[in-house]
Write a protein that holds these residues in place. Structure first.
Motif, mmCIF file in Angstrom:
data_model
loop_
_atom_site.group_PDB
_atom_site.id
_atom_site.type_symbol
_atom_site.label_atom_id
_atom_site.label_comp_id
_atom_site.label_asym_id
_atom_site.label_seq_id
_atom_site.Cartn_x
_atom_site.Cartn_y
_atom_site.Cartn_z
ATOM 1 N N MET A 76 -4.847 13.613 20.836
ATOM 2 C CA MET A 76 -5.515 12.439 20.250
ATOM 3 C C MET A 76 -4.899 12.150 18.864
ATOM 4 O O MET A 76 -4.749 13.062 18.063
ATOM 5 C CB MET A 76 -7.013 12.739 20.101
ATOM 6 N N LYS A 77 -4.556 10.894 18.658
ATOM 7 C CA LYS A 77 -3.918 10.532 17.393
ATOM 8 C C LYS A 77 -4.873 9.637 16.602
ATOM 9 O O LYS A 77 -5.582 8.815 17.207
ATOM 10 C CB LYS A 77 -2.626 9.781 17.715
ATOM 11 N N GLN A 78 -4.914 9.811 15.298
ATOM 12 C CA GLN A 78 -5.824 8.955 14.547
ATOM 13 C C GLN A 78 -5.227 7.561 14.355
ATOM 14 O O GLN A 78 -4.019 7.366 14.423
ATOM 15 C CB GLN A 78 -6.219 9.597 13.222
ATOM 16 N N LYS A 79 -6.134 6.596 14.082
ATOM 17 C CA LYS A 79 -5.702 5.195 14.005
ATOM 18 C C LYS A 79 -5.039 4.877 12.673
ATOM 19 O O LYS A 79 -5.343 5.487 11.649
ATOM 20 C CB LYS A 79 -6.926 4.282 14.134
ATOM 21 N N GLY A 80 -4.149 3.881 12.702
ATOM 22 C CA GLY A 80 -3.586 3.329 11.482
ATOM 23 C C GLY A 80 -4.205 1.971 11.207
ATOM 24 O O GLY A 80 -5.152 1.574 11.877
ATOM 25 N N ILE A 81 -3.662 1.289 10.194
ATOM 26 C CA ILE A 81 -4.110 -0.086 9.911
ATOM 27 C C ILE A 81 -2.875 -0.972 10.091
ATOM 28 O O ILE A 81 -1.992 -0.988 9.231
ATOM 29 C CB ILE A 81 -4.664 -0.218 8.472
ATOM 30 N N ASP A 82 -2.807 -1.677 11.226
ATOM 31 C CA ASP A 82 -1.610 -2.473 11.532
ATOM 32 C C ASP A 82 -1.320 -3.505 10.453
ATOM 33 O O ASP A 82 -0.178 -3.710 10.063
ATOM 34 C CB ASP A 82 -1.782 -3.230 12.862
ATOM 35 N N ASN A 83 -2.399 -4.148 10.002
ATOM 36 C CA ASN A 83 -2.224 -5.275 9.094
ATOM 37 C C ASN A 83 -3.327 -5.195 8.029
ATOM 38 O O ASN A 83 -4.511 -5.132 8.379
ATOM 39 C CB ASN A 83 -2.365 -6.554 9.941
ATOM 40 N N PHE A 84 -2.937 -5.195 6.770
ATOM 41 C CA PHE A 84 -3.945 -5.055 5.704
ATOM 42 C C PHE A 84 -4.670 -6.377 5.398
ATOM 43 O O PHE A 84 -5.655 -6.382 4.669
ATOM 44 C CB PHE A 84 -3.296 -4.531 4.421
ATOM 45 N N SER A 85 -4.166 -7.480 5.946
ATOM 46 C CA SER A 85 -4.758 -8.781 5.643
ATOM 47 C C SER A 85 -6.243 -8.802 6.022
ATOM 48 O O SER A 85 -6.594 -8.501 7.164
ATOM 49 C CB SER A 85 -3.986 -9.869 6.399
ATOM 50 N N GLY A 86 -7.085 -9.145 5.053
ATOM 51 C CA GLY A 86 -8.527 -9.238 5.294
ATOM 52 C C GLY A 86 -9.252 -7.901 5.301
ATOM 53 O O GLY A 86 -10.479 -7.855 5.362
ATOM 54 N N LYS A 87 -8.514 -6.788 5.215
ATOM 55 C CA LYS A 87 -9.163 -5.469 5.226
ATOM 56 C C LYS A 87 -9.845 -5.238 3.866
ATOM 57 O O LYS A 87 -9.315 -5.613 2.824
ATOM 58 C CB LYS A 87 -8.138 -4.360 5.492
ATOM 59 N N ARG A 88 -11.002 -4.580 3.899
ATOM 60 C CA ARG A 88 -11.767 -4.332 2.665
ATOM 61 C C ARG A 88 -11.417 -2.931 2.140
ATOM 62 O O ARG A 88 -11.711 -1.937 2.803
ATOM 63 C CB ARG A 88 -13.267 -4.434 2.964
ATOM 64 N N VAL A 89 -10.757 -2.913 0.986
ATOM 65 C CA VAL A 89 -10.238 -1.640 0.467
ATOM 66 C C VAL A 89 -10.859 -1.338 -0.896
ATOM 67 O O VAL A 89 -10.840 -2.188 -1.791
ATOM 68 C CB VAL A 89 -8.691 -1.706 0.307
ATOM 69 N N TRP A 90 -11.397 -0.148 -1.044
ATOM 70 C CA TRP A 90 -11.914 0.294 -2.354
ATOM 71 C C TRP A 90 -10.868 1.209 -2.968
ATOM 72 O O TRP A 90 -10.638 2.315 -2.462
ATOM 73 C CB TRP A 90 -13.249 1.030 -2.163
ATOM 74 N N VAL A 91 -10.209 0.713 -4.016
ATOM 75 C CA VAL A 91 -9.196 1.527 -4.700
ATOM 76 C C VAL A 91 -9.839 2.149 -5.938
ATOM 77 O O VAL A 91 -10.231 1.429 -6.868
ATOM 78 C CB VAL A 91 -7.960 0.701 -5.133
ATOM 79 N N ILE A 92 -9.923 3.444 -5.958
ATOM 80 C CA ILE A 92 -10.480 4.136 -7.121
ATOM 81 C C ILE A 92 -9.306 4.729 -7.899
ATOM 82 O O ILE A 92 -8.527 5.520 -7.357
ATOM 83 C CB ILE A 92 -11.495 5.218 -6.696
ATOM 84 N N GLY A 93 -9.166 4.281 -9.150
ATOM 85 C CA GLY A 93 -7.996 4.642 -9.958
ATOM 86 C C GLY A 93 -6.980 3.510 -9.916
ATOM 87 O O GLY A 93 -5.775 3.744 -9.871
ATOM 88 N N ALA A 94 -7.515 2.270 -9.937
ATOM 89 C CA ALA A 94 -6.653 1.084 -9.758
ATOM 90 C C ALA A 94 -5.980 0.636 -11.055
ATOM 91 O O ALA A 94 -5.080 -0.197 -11.012
ATOM 92 C CB ALA A 94 -7.496 -0.070 -9.203
ATOM 93 N N SER A 95 -6.397 1.182 -12.192
ATOM 94 C CA SER A 95 -5.983 0.577 -13.468
ATOM 95 C C SER A 95 -4.569 0.920 -13.921
ATOM 96 O O SER A 95 -4.037 0.243 -14.808
ATOM 97 C CB SER A 95 -6.977 0.987 -14.567
ATOM 98 N N SER A 96 -3.936 1.947 -13.346
ATOM 99 C CA SER A 96 -2.569 2.254 -13.797
ATOM 100 C C SER A 96 -1.826 3.059 -12.737
ATOM 101 O O SER A 96 -2.411 3.498 -11.740
ATOM 102 C CB SER A 96 -2.575 3.017 -15.139
ATOM 103 N N GLY A 97 -0.527 3.218 -12.966
ATOM 104 C CA GLY A 97 0.296 4.101 -12.141
ATOM 105 C C GLY A 97 0.273 3.787 -10.647
ATOM 106 O O GLY A 97 0.405 2.635 -10.220
ATOM 107 N N ILE A 98 0.097 4.846 -9.848
ATOM 108 C CA ILE A 98 0.180 4.724 -8.387
ATOM 109 C C ILE A 98 -0.933 3.802 -7.852
ATOM 110 O O ILE A 98 -0.697 2.975 -6.972
ATOM 111 C CB ILE A 98 0.078 6.133 -7.738
ATOM 112 N N GLY A 99 -2.127 3.924 -8.410
ATOM 113 C CA GLY A 99 -3.251 3.099 -7.943
ATOM 114 C C GLY A 99 -3.014 1.626 -8.233
ATOM 115 O O GLY A 99 -3.309 0.756 -7.400
ATOM 116 N N GLU A 100 -2.469 1.325 -9.397
ATOM 117 C CA GLU A 100 -2.173 -0.069 -9.755
ATOM 118 C C GLU A 100 -1.099 -0.624 -8.803
ATOM 119 O O GLU A 100 -1.210 -1.757 -8.314
ATOM 120 C CB GLU A 100 -1.696 -0.148 -11.214
ATOM 121 N N ALA A 101 -0.080 0.178 -8.534
ATOM 122 C CA ALA A 101 1.000 -0.281 -7.648
ATOM 123 C C ALA A 101 0.467 -0.504 -6.231
ATOM 124 O O ALA A 101 0.851 -1.471 -5.559
ATOM 125 C CB ALA A 101 2.144 0.735 -7.643
ATOM 126 N N CYS A 102 -0.433 0.365 -5.760
ATOM 127 C CA CYS A 102 -1.041 0.166 -4.425
ATOM 128 C C CYS A 102 -1.861 -1.130 -4.435
ATOM 129 O O CYS A 102 -1.823 -1.909 -3.478
ATOM 130 C CB CYS A 102 -1.957 1.338 -4.064
#
Ligand SMILES: NC(=O)c1ccc[n+]([C@@H]2O[C@H](COP(=O)([O-])OP(=O)(O)OC[C@H]3O[C@@H](n4cnc5c(N)ncnc54)[C@H](OP(=O)(O)O)[C@@H]3O)[C@@H](O)[C@H]2O)c1
Length: 258
Positions: free
Chosen positions: A1-27
């Motif tokens: 059994m393989k876990q699912k991916g996210i084919d397309n991020f469009s419209g997906k609801r994402v909570w980014v914690i650590g968004a203000s700089s570095g890797i989180g900002e780039a994501c």
């Protein structure tokens, strides 16, 4: 059994914690370009507001929180639930690094590091899991570090905090896979950010935050559990950890200025 991916991020609801700089900002920037809906969290509100200002109308929510403060995390998640009813991806990037050696071993630094780097993500996971389990869908992505693979110098607080993230993700995976949820354990090597700007040594295989974000989002798209990069460095460290200790310590001492 393989876990699912996210084919397309469009419209997906994402909570980014650590968004203000570095890797989180780039994501965050990459996800905004991909058309995802972003809830942006960390402590520096001015930076989150600047990022949100570059988003389309209703694309970004600013949710200021300190991950060491459970009440702020709860209120932040409640704000997201009110706005969106749930999330598709928790991307926990936030983390702190304070170099620590035996000659200045400081338990206060240890407590603060474990609180931010281990209990922080655990608190966020505890909040989002009930809705994800009910819906039988959702993604939990946590940024650990290759420093969690095995002991490295100057990381008496950071190393244990990141080693525990690896175990936490592995253990979560058993329970969540049968429920249709995906876990993404992210282990970066050296990335040029505010955190590594303090390093006084040459960082091998250093990559940019933008390159790190590309690796992370590609790994999540493919449904990978173990997202590690750059492979020339993370692959080498993975190899080192299977060696007998005397060989491992000898190689690390040779490569790292101790
Ligand atoms: N750079 C590397 O070489 C490297 C390598 C391996 C792993 N990592 C990991 O990658 C992640 C991101 O690091 P980075 O290099 O991008 O560093 P960074 O630029 O310093 O970013 C750290 C982020 O964490 C947030 N943060 C820190 N403490 C917080 C708290 N108590 N509450 C809420 N947010 C908090 C910061 O935001 P505020 O200050 O606004 O709160 C910031 O957004 C970390 O988990 C780090 O351990 C980095």
């Amino acid at each position: 059994m393989k876990q699912k991916g996210i084919d397309n991020f469009s419209g997906k609801r994402v909570w980014v914690i650590g968004a203000s700089s570095g890797i989180g900002e780039a994501c965050t920037q990459a996800l905004l370009r991909a058309g995802a809906k972003l809830a942006l969290s960390s402590r520096r509100v001015d930076r989150l507001n600047t990022l949100a200002a570059s988003a389309a109308l209703n694309q970004a929510l600013v949710v200021p929180i300190d991950v060491t403060n459970p009440a702020q995390l709860e209120a932040g998640y409640e704000q997201i639930l009110q706005a969106w009813g749930g999330i598709d991806l928790l991307l926990f990037v936030s983390g702190v690094y304070v170099p620590l050696r035996a000659d200045n071993f400081d338990i206060k630094v240890v407590q603060e590091t474990i609180d931010a780097n281990l209990l922080g993500p655990m608190r966020a996971v505890a909040l989002v899991l009930p809705e994800m389990l009910k819906a039988h869908t959702g993604h939990i992505a946590i940024v650990g570090s290759v420093a969690g693979y095995s002991g490295l110098p100057k990381a008496l607080a950071y190393g244990p905090s990141k080693a525990a993230i690896i175990n936490f993700c592995e253990t979560l995976y058993y329970d969540l896979l049968p429920q249709g949820l995906s876990v993404h354990m992210i282990s970066p090597g050296f990335v040029a950010t505010e955190a590594t700007a303090q390093n006084d040594f040459e960082m091998p295989a250093l990559i940019s935050a933008k390159e790190a974000a590309t690796e992370i989002l590609a790994g999540i798209q493919k449904g990978e559990f173990d997202i590690h990069f750059p492979k020339r460095f993370s692959g080498f460290l993975k190899f080192l950890r299977i060696l007998p200790y005397p060989v491992y310590f000898w190689i690390v001492r040779r490569f790292v200025k101790i």
